[in-house]
Design a protein around this motif. Structure first.
Motif, PDB file in Angstrom:
ATOM      1  N   LEU A  93      -8.176   1.924   8.625  1.00 34.72           N
ATOM      2  CA  LEU A  93      -6.944   2.242   7.938  1.00 34.72           C
ATOM      3  C   LEU A  93      -6.375   0.984   7.294  1.00 34.72           C
ATOM      4  N   ILE A  94      -5.862   1.110   6.070  1.00 32.21           N
ATOM      5  CA  ILE A  94      -5.302  -0.026   5.360  1.00 32.21           C
ATOM      6  C   ILE A  94      -3.789  -0.035   5.573  1.00 32.21           C
ATOM      7  N   ALA A  95      -3.275  -1.110   6.095  1.00 34.36           N
ATOM      8  CA  ALA A  95      -1.839  -1.294   6.232  1.00 34.36           C
ATOM      9  C   ALA A  95      -1.537  -2.736   5.897  1.00 34.36           C
ATOM     10  N   ALA A  96      -0.405  -2.962   5.288  1.00 40.57           N
ATOM     11  CA  ALA A  96      -0.078  -4.325   4.875  1.00 40.57           C
ATOM     12  C   ALA A  96       1.314  -4.721   5.323  1.00 40.57           C
ATOM     13  N   LYS A  97       2.295  -3.844   5.118  1.00 38.69           N
ATOM     14  CA  LYS A  97       3.678  -4.174   5.415  1.00 38.69           C
ATOM     15  C   LYS A  97       4.034  -3.790   6.856  1.00 38.69           C
ATOM     16  N   MET A 152       0.849  -1.197   0.000  1.00 38.11           N
ATOM     17  CA  MET A 152       0.000   0.000   0.000  1.00 38.11           C
ATOM     18  C   MET A 152       0.876   1.235   0.000  1.00 38.11           C
ATOM     19  N   LYS A 153       0.641   2.106  -0.960  1.00 34.32           N
ATOM     20  CA  LYS A 153       1.432   3.325  -1.072  1.00 34.32           C
ATOM     21  C   LYS A 153       1.036   4.312   0.021  1.00 34.32           C
ATOM     22  N   LEU A 154       2.037   4.855   0.747  1.00 37.35           N
ATOM     23  CA  LEU A 154       1.775   5.854   1.775  1.00 37.35           C
ATOM     24  C   LEU A 154       1.369   7.157   1.123  1.00 37.35           C
ATOM     25  N   SER A 155       0.500   7.892   1.770  1.00 40.97           N
ATOM     26  CA  SER A 155       0.082   9.179   1.231  1.00 40.97           C
ATOM     27  C   SER A 155      -0.192  10.136   2.360  1.00 40.97           C
ATOM     28  N   TYR A 156      -0.266  11.421   2.025  1.00 41.19           N
ATOM     29  CA  TYR A 156      -0.634  12.425   3.004  1.00 41.19           C
ATOM     30  C   TYR A 156      -2.151  12.578   2.951  1.00 41.19           C
ATOM     31  N   ILE A 157      -2.769  12.352   4.106  1.00 41.32           N
ATOM     32  CA  ILE A 157      -4.224  12.386   4.114  1.00 41.32           C
ATOM     33  C   ILE A 157      -4.720  13.135   5.334  1.00 41.32           C
ATOM     34  N   LYS A 158      -6.006  13.432   5.306  1.00 44.51           N
ATOM     35  CA  LYS A 158      -6.714  13.903   6.490  1.00 44.51           C
ATOM     36  C   LYS A 158      -7.904  12.997   6.656  1.00 44.51           C
ATOM     37  N   SER A 159      -8.041  12.376   7.841  1.00 47.18           N
ATOM     38  CA  SER A 159      -9.112  11.414   8.022  1.00 47.18           C
ATOM     39  C   SER A 159      -9.882  11.742   9.281  1.00 47.18           C
ATOM     40  N   TRP A 160     -11.203  11.725   9.159  1.00 48.96           N
ATOM     41  CA  TRP A 160     -12.048  11.920  10.338  1.00 48.96           C
ATOM     42  C   TRP A 160     -12.802  10.621  10.588  1.00 48.96           C
ATOM     43  N   ASP A 208       6.504  -2.091   7.690  1.00 50.74           N
ATOM     44  CA  ASP A 208       6.876  -0.679   7.679  1.00 50.74           C
ATOM     45  C   ASP A 208       5.661   0.230   7.773  1.00 50.74           C
ATOM     46  N   ASP A 209       4.525  -0.198   7.219  1.00 49.29           N
ATOM     47  CA  ASP A 209       3.302   0.593   7.338  1.00 49.29           C
ATOM     48  C   ASP A 209       2.916   0.774   8.803  1.00 49.29           C
ATOM     49  N   TYR A 210       2.975  -0.316   9.556  1.00 50.02           N
ATOM     50  CA  TYR A 210       2.605  -0.246  10.972  1.00 50.02           C
ATOM     51  C   TYR A 210       3.640   0.542  11.773  1.00 50.02           C
ATOM     52  N   ASP A 211       4.888   0.420  11.382  1.00 51.23           N
ATOM     53  CA  ASP A 211       5.928   1.223  12.023  1.00 51.23           C
ATOM     54  C   ASP A 211       5.650   2.707  11.817  1.00 51.23           C
ATOM     55  N   GLN A 212       5.212   3.078  10.590  1.00 50.75           N
ATOM     56  CA  GLN A 212       4.899   4.473  10.306  1.00 50.75           C
ATOM     57  C   GLN A 212       3.713   4.969  11.135  1.00 50.75           C
ATOM     58  N   PHE A 220      -3.490   2.365  18.452  1.00 46.03           N
ATOM     59  CA  PHE A 220      -2.742   1.301  19.119  1.00 46.03           C
ATOM     60  C   PHE A 220      -3.443  -0.052  18.950  1.00 46.03           C
ATOM     61  N   ASN A 221      -4.759  -0.059  19.078  1.00 46.47           N
ATOM     62  CA  ASN A 221      -5.495  -1.313  18.931  1.00 46.47           C
ATOM     63  C   ASN A 221      -5.347  -1.887  17.531  1.00 46.47           C
ATOM     64  N   LYS A 222      -5.382  -1.024  16.549  1.00 44.71           N
ATOM     65  CA  LYS A 222      -5.212  -1.481  15.167  1.00 44.71           C
ATOM     66  C   LYS A 222      -3.877  -2.197  14.997  1.00 44.71           C
ATOM     67  N   ILE A 223      -2.821  -1.589  15.526  1.00 44.09           N
ATOM     68  CA  ILE A 223      -1.489  -2.179  15.404  1.00 44.09           C
ATOM     69  C   ILE A 223      -1.414  -3.504  16.148  1.00 44.09           C
ATOM     70  N   ILE A 224      -1.941  -3.530  17.368  1.00 43.83           N
ATOM     71  CA  ILE A 224      -1.896  -4.754  18.177  1.00 43.83           C
ATOM     72  C   ILE A 224      -2.631  -5.893  17.480  1.00 43.83           C
ATOM     73  N   GLU A 225      -3.782  -5.583  16.883  1.00 46.13           N
ATOM     74  CA  GLU A 225      -4.596  -6.610  16.236  1.00 46.13           C
ATOM     75  C   GLU A 225      -3.954  -7.157  14.965  1.00 46.13           C
ATOM     76  N   GLU A 226      -3.257  -6.313  14.221  1.00 47.27           N
ATOM     77  CA  GLU A 226      -2.926  -6.658  12.843  1.00 47.27           C
ATOM     78  C   GLU A 226      -1.457  -6.875  12.535  1.00 47.27           C
ATOM     79  N   VAL A 227      -0.543  -6.311  13.315  1.00 43.09           N
ATOM     80  CA  VAL A 227       0.839  -6.265  12.864  1.00 43.09           C
ATOM     81  C   VAL A 227       1.476  -7.642  12.726  1.00 43.09           C
TER      82      VAL A 227
END
Length: 474
Positions: free
Chosen positions: A35-39, A1-9, A41-45, A111-118
């Motif tokens: 949020l979509i993360a796959a690698k 997944m390509k990283l991008s600059y976003i604003k999310s509500w 490095d995505d979760y590290d970011q 934090f929960n997203k990272i814990i669940e998925e990384v």
């Protein structure tokens, strides 16, 4: 997944939280706020999100009893400041978001997203995945510790199992609206569990003081145990934190104010190091605060100001006049003239003072004296560093001196409010009461006494309206 600059509500359903992601390395958002993360490095970011650093939660500052309010400035301050200082039941209007929830709840989601998925992420090693998960676990614990100290009663071993705490949220689900408050004990047990699980996998060396190191997590857990009154359990963790901080790969330690102020260093004039470079930050967390430097309404009380000797260089952080140069109507007050931001992550000065307190409470008076003098040696001339002999030889007087040192070190930074809470249930300090005074423009005092039920914040009306069934504090 390509990283991008976003604003999310994300949806306000998560305890009435709405939040925005600032510019930086963030991931695209798919429907329903996931949020979509796959690698790896995505979760590290995701752990580089500045919302994990800039908490923007400062209610603790005006509630501390080291402060007094002064007219006409107090009436000119915002209603939130006035209500917090007067320890009122209702702080917010119906349309207000509460910063005490807004940013911490955003971070809990992340934090929960990272814990669940990384652990299922692609690329990267198993050790890298465990380290990222450990950072998220420790970050969630730090955040829950902040929340329980806003909304749950102070930890009391006799009542913690039945005292209402805070909802334990372990899923990255912004559609959730049914929140039930866990007990204070369950919340603290969860915090301890997260930190205990995290510490073995955390990196000893980190790239930034915004990232959780092993030493920082040890310091957090040590502080949690102090707030639980478990000083024997806290001591080895604080020892470990003060040892391991030297292996973080960063410059960590105490600034010597004698040198810094004399040689044009980071504390010269009215300057102060920011959170990103402050070597006293083992873990950087920050909130904005107009109560330092630019605000005239809340000032250090004459009693708190008298805790500083003239030779104490921390006294230079204050001035006797308002920003206009006008004198205050009550003698002896001090306005803080620097530190426009609160830094309240894991600070080296607090590690020394927490360890001093634990040593004192476990009757290692010599160790306690050494710790507090280590801090004082960086704050004043050598002739004034020593704890007076008549205090150093007795447990309770030495403990009182250490608690006063916490005021000298952290005044107008919100630390005192959290100390007031835990001391209110401390058997060594029975019958404590706390007051606030508002002085009129002619110096006439109006005194407010803290009621026990106001040791906790109530939820904002907007939070309650969006979270049916959430039990409020009285």
């Amino acid at each position: 997944m390509k990283l991008s600059y976003i604003k999310s509500w994300l949806a306000a359903a998560t305890l009435a939280v709405s939040f925005s992601a600032c510019s930086g390395n963030f991931l695209d958002v798919e429907p329903r706020g996931k949020l979509i993360a796959a690698k790896v490095d995505d979760y590290d970011q995701l752990l580089n999100n500045l919302y994990l650093v800039y908490i923007n939660s400062n209610a603790q500052v005006p509630m501390g009893d080291e402060l007094v309010a002064v007219e006409p400035y107090f009436t000119q301050s915002g209603y939130r400041t006035q209500r917090l200082f007067q320890w009122e039941s209702n702080i917010y209007q119906s349309e207000d978001n509460s910063p005490e929830l807004q940013y911490p709840m955003h971070n809990i989601y992340q934090f929960n997203k990272i814990i669940e998925e990384v652990m299922d992420a692609t690329e990267g090693t198993d050790a890298q995945k465990r380290a990222i998960r450990a950072e998220a676990l420790a970050g969630r614990a730090w955040t829950n510790f902040l929340l329980i100290n806003y909304y749950g009663k102070p930890y009391n071993e006799q009542t913690a199992a039945t005292d209402p705490g805070f909802p334990i949220i372990t899923k990255a689900d912004v559609t959730q609206t049914d929140f039930k408050r866990a007990s204070v004990k369950v919340v603290y047990d969860s915090i301890v569990s997260d930190l205990t699980r995290a510490i073995p996998d955390l990196p000893v060396s980190v790239v930034s003081r915004f990232r959780m190191s092993k030493a920082a997590a040890e310091g957090v857990l040590g502080k949690v145990y102090v707030f639980m009154g478990k000083f024997t359990e806290a001591l080895p963790l604080l020892n470990a934190a003060l040892t391991d901080m030297n292996s973080t790969g960063m410059s960590i330690g105490l600034y010597d104010l004698k040198t810094e102020m004399a040689t044009g260093g980071v504390y010269a004039g009215t300057s102060a190091p920011n959170v990103a470079v402050n070597k006293e930050n083992l873990l950087g967390k920050q909130a904005t605060s107009s109560f330092s430097r630019t605000d005239n309404s809340l000032v250090l009380s004459p009693q708190a100001a008298a805790l500083y000797k003239d030779s104490d260089l921390r006294r230079n952080f204050y001035t006797t006049t308002a920003t206009s140069g006008a004198a205050y109507p009550i003698a002896g007050v001090l306005r803080k003239n620097r530190f426009s931001a609160l830094q309240f992550g894991v600070l080296v000065p607090e590690l020394y003072l927490l360890r001093a307190e634990c040593n004192c409470r476990t009757n290692n008076l010599a160790g306690a004296k050494q710790d507090v003098e280590t801090l004082r040696a960086s704050r004043m001339p050598a002739a004034d560093v020593a704890v007076p002999d008549n205090l150093a030889a007795q447990q309770l007087p030495l403990l009182q001196f250490i608690l006063e040192e916490r005021i000298r070190e952290f005044a107008v930074m919100g630390y005192r409010w959290f100390d007031m809470r835990r001391l209110s249930v401390d058997p060594l300090f029975p019958g404590l009461s706390f007051t606030h005074t508002v002085y009129s423009s002619t110096g006439t005092p109006t005194v407010y006494t803290l009621k026990p039920e106001r040791l906790v914040l109530r939820f904002a009306p907007k939070t309650l309206s969006l979270s049916p069934g959430l039990e409020d504090n009285p």
